[in-house]
Design a protein around this motif. Sequence first.
Motif, short mmCIF file in Angstrom:
data_model
loop_
_atom_site.label_atom_id
_atom_site.label_comp_id
_atom_site.label_asym_id
_atom_site.label_seq_id
_atom_site.Cartn_x
_atom_site.Cartn_y
_atom_site.Cartn_z
N GLY A 196 1.12 -1.68 0.26
CA GLY A 196 0.07 -0.36 0.18
C GLY A 196 0.54 1.52 0.06
O GLY A 196 0.16 2.34 -0.02
N GLU A 197 2.08 0.84 -0.22
CA GLU A 197 2.97 2.37 -0.09
C GLU A 197 3.41 3.17 -2.21
O GLU A 197 2.95 4.25 -1.46
N MET A 198 2.87 1.94 -2.41
CA MET A 198 3.16 2.96 -4.32
C MET A 198 1.43 2.19 -4.73
O MET A 198 1.56 0.96 -4.56
N VAL A 199 1.81 3.56 -6.11
CA VAL A 199 0.60 2.85 -6.49
C VAL A 199 1.37 2.85 -8.23
O VAL A 199 1.87 4.03 -8.16
N ALA A 200 1.14 2.00 -8.76
CA ALA A 200 1.58 2.06 -10.04
C ALA A 200 0.55 3.02 -11.06
O ALA A 200 -0.27 2.65 -11.70
N VAL A 201 0.95 3.73 -12.12
CA VAL A 201 0.69 4.53 -12.60
C VAL A 201 1.31 5.46 -14.42
O VAL A 201 2.35 4.84 -14.62
N THR A 202 0.39 3.77 -15.09
CA THR A 202 0.84 3.56 -16.47
C THR A 202 -0.40 3.65 -17.55
O THR A 202 0.31 3.50 -18.83
N ASP A 203 -1.04 5.21 -17.27
CA ASP A 203 -2.05 5.06 -18.59
C ASP A 203 -2.64 6.12 -17.93
O ASP A 203 -3.20 6.69 -16.61
N ALA B 230 -6.04 6.77 -17.69
CA ALA B 230 -7.53 6.06 -16.61
C ALA B 230 -6.57 6.31 -14.87
O ALA B 230 -6.67 7.07 -13.72
N SER B 231 -5.07 5.68 -14.95
CA SER B 231 -4.42 5.16 -13.66
C SER B 231 -4.36 6.72 -12.72
O SER B 231 -4.47 6.89 -12.05
N LEU B 232 -3.21 7.60 -13.91
CA LEU B 232 -2.92 8.84 -13.80
C LEU B 232 -4.77 9.75 -12.78
O LEU B 232 -4.01 10.45 -12.26
N ALA C 188 -6.65 8.38 -11.32
CA ALA C 188 -7.25 7.98 -11.02
C ALA C 188 -6.58 8.86 -9.68
O ALA C 188 -6.89 9.20 -7.91
N HIS C 189 -5.09 8.54 -9.63
CA HIS C 189 -4.69 9.30 -8.58
C HIS C 189 -4.15 10.80 -8.49
O HIS C 189 -4.11 10.91 -7.46
N LEU C 190 -4.41 10.89 -9.69
CA LEU C 190 -4.30 12.89 -9.27
C LEU C 190 -5.89 12.77 -8.39
O LEU C 190 -5.72 13.54 -7.29
N ALA C 191 -6.91 12.35 -8.77
CA ALA C 191 -7.65 12.55 -8.00
C ALA C 191 -8.09 12.12 -6.19
O ALA C 191 -8.14 12.79 -5.18
N ASN D 202 3.17 20.77 -15.48
CA ASN D 202 3.98 20.48 -16.58
C ASN D 202 3.88 18.98 -17.04
O ASN D 202 3.79 18.41 -18.15
N VAL D 203 4.33 18.38 -15.83
CA VAL D 203 4.56 16.81 -16.24
C VAL D 203 2.82 16.44 -16.75
O VAL D 203 2.61 15.34 -17.52
N VAL D 204 2.30 16.86 -15.78
CA VAL D 204 0.92 16.12 -16.04
C VAL D 204 0.10 16.15 -17.14
O VAL D 204 -0.18 15.45 -18.10
N GLU D 205 0.30 17.75 -17.59
CA GLU D 205 -0.12 18.22 -19.21
C GLU D 205 0.73 17.34 -19.89
O GLU D 205 0.06 16.60 -21.62
N PHE D 206 2.36 16.66 -19.90
CA PHE D 206 2.98 16.17 -20.67
C PHE D 206 2.40 15.20 -20.79
O PHE D 206 2.27 14.54 -22.45
N LEU D 207 2.22 14.01 -19.83
CA LEU D 207 1.69 13.12 -19.89
C LEU D 207 0.38 12.73 -21.30
O LEU D 207 -0.27 11.79 -21.46
N ARG D 208 -0.85 13.85 -20.46
CA ARG D 208 -1.63 12.94 -20.65
C ARG D 208 -1.78 13.56 -22.00
O ARG D 208 -2.37 13.31 -23.33
N ALA D 209 -1.00 14.63 -23.08
CA ALA D 209 -0.90 15.01 -23.77
C ALA D 209 -0.61 13.64 -24.89
O ALA D 209 -0.70 12.98 -26.15
N HIS D 210 0.88 13.22 -24.67
CA HIS D 210 1.28 11.30 -25.04
C HIS D 210 0.64 10.57 -25.19
O HIS D 210 1.09 9.86 -25.79
N TRP D 211 -0.25 9.78 -24.15
CA TRP D 211 -0.51 8.98 -23.39
C TRP D 211 -2.11 8.72 -23.88
O TRP D 211 -3.12 7.79 -23.99
N ALA D 212 -2.72 9.97 -24.14
CA ALA D 212 -4.24 10.30 -25.62
C ALA D 212 -4.56 9.22 -25.96
O ALA D 212 -3.51 9.58 -26.97
N GLY D 213 -5.45 8.39 -26.18
CA GLY D 213 -5.25 7.26 -27.51
C GLY D 213 -4.58 6.05 -26.99
O GLY D 213 -4.60 5.35 -27.60
N ARG D 214 -4.10 6.57 -26.14
CA ARG D 214 -2.93 5.48 -26.17
C ARG D 214 -3.08 3.43 -25.79
O ARG D 214 -3.99 3.77 -24.71
#
Length: 360
Positions: free
Chosen positions: A101-108, A110-112, A114-117, A344-356
């Motif tokens: 319960g210490e960490m959670v993988a952020v891989t897409d 949806a998980s991004l 959920a984690h931000l929320a 900046n990092v979150v927006e980078f991920l949103r831009a490059h993970w969208a539709g992946r």
Amino acid sequence: MLVVDAHLDLSMNALEWNRDLREPVAAIRAREAGLTDRPDRGRGTVSFPEMRRARIGLVVATQIARYVGPGNPLPGWHSAEQAWAQTQGQLAWYREMERAGEMVAVTDLASLDAHLALWQDPPPRAPIGYIRSLEGADSLVTVEYLEQAVRDGLRAVGPAHYGPGRYAPGTHTTGPLEPQGPALLAAMERLGVILDVTHLSDDSLWQALDLFGGAVWASHHNVRTLVPDQRQLPDDQIRAIVKRGAVIGASCDAWMIVPGWVRGTSTPQSMSCTFERLADHVVHICDLAGSTAHVCIGSDLDGAFGTEQTPVEIDTIADLHRLCDVLGARGFTDDDVERFRWRNVVEFLRAHWAGREWIA
């Protein structure tokens, strides 16, 4: 407010430095009292409690294992297969931290999301999200191993580290990509893996930008104009990767912040290594980029160094907020600081993970 750190060697610290990151930093230091096997013993700065105290809720966390050929004086493994096995041990540690319960993988996305929320109002022991990156590709026995790594959740690769590499020459070397390098980049682009240009030689960085059409970032890189060394990004490379939409992470390694640092001799106090000097690097990148949209934190704290080689303001990773305070005093608006801290990092991920769609 959430903080994102784009580069932490968490599994290396857990397995090679034998640090239980669930413990307070003070407890980790106390357990290392009297140890001399590594120069940073008793000076570590990173632990999960300190990260939570600082609201560092999302990190780019590495796997790392260098191959060293005969005559290479750097520490590392004597075969690619050994290096691969080391990274798989590091992956097993991340999985154990997930189970605890210490960490959670952020891989897409949806998980991004959920984690931000979750981290909008995190519970006391909220899991720290991690995006897994491979620092140096030596451990990929062949390019085909990348597909397995991506199935397991790998989302970024830096082809090189220090010295010669199996896919690309790294820091303090010269020359283009190794023969397998272009095939690795092609596979990364096909699989949606982010290219981390950190540690690439100058020639291989330019070649990689020509060959690779996917997402690019520099997870922990400072400015060569301010600290002349090949480890740093020169202005033309900064402009080139900014044009590709990159984010560039400010590193807290002292020798990358102030010029003239002598390892083992210099101290943060004697060299006036402060967050003001690190802010100089961040501001320089913003001036070249024409905005604050391409900078972030890539602290590299406990990346084989401790408080003997960080800005004087750092006792633990929780002190990173002081760098944000310095940037605010230097004219960054609240929106600029928020961008630097996490957006900046979150927006980078949103831009490059969208539709992946990731391979399963």
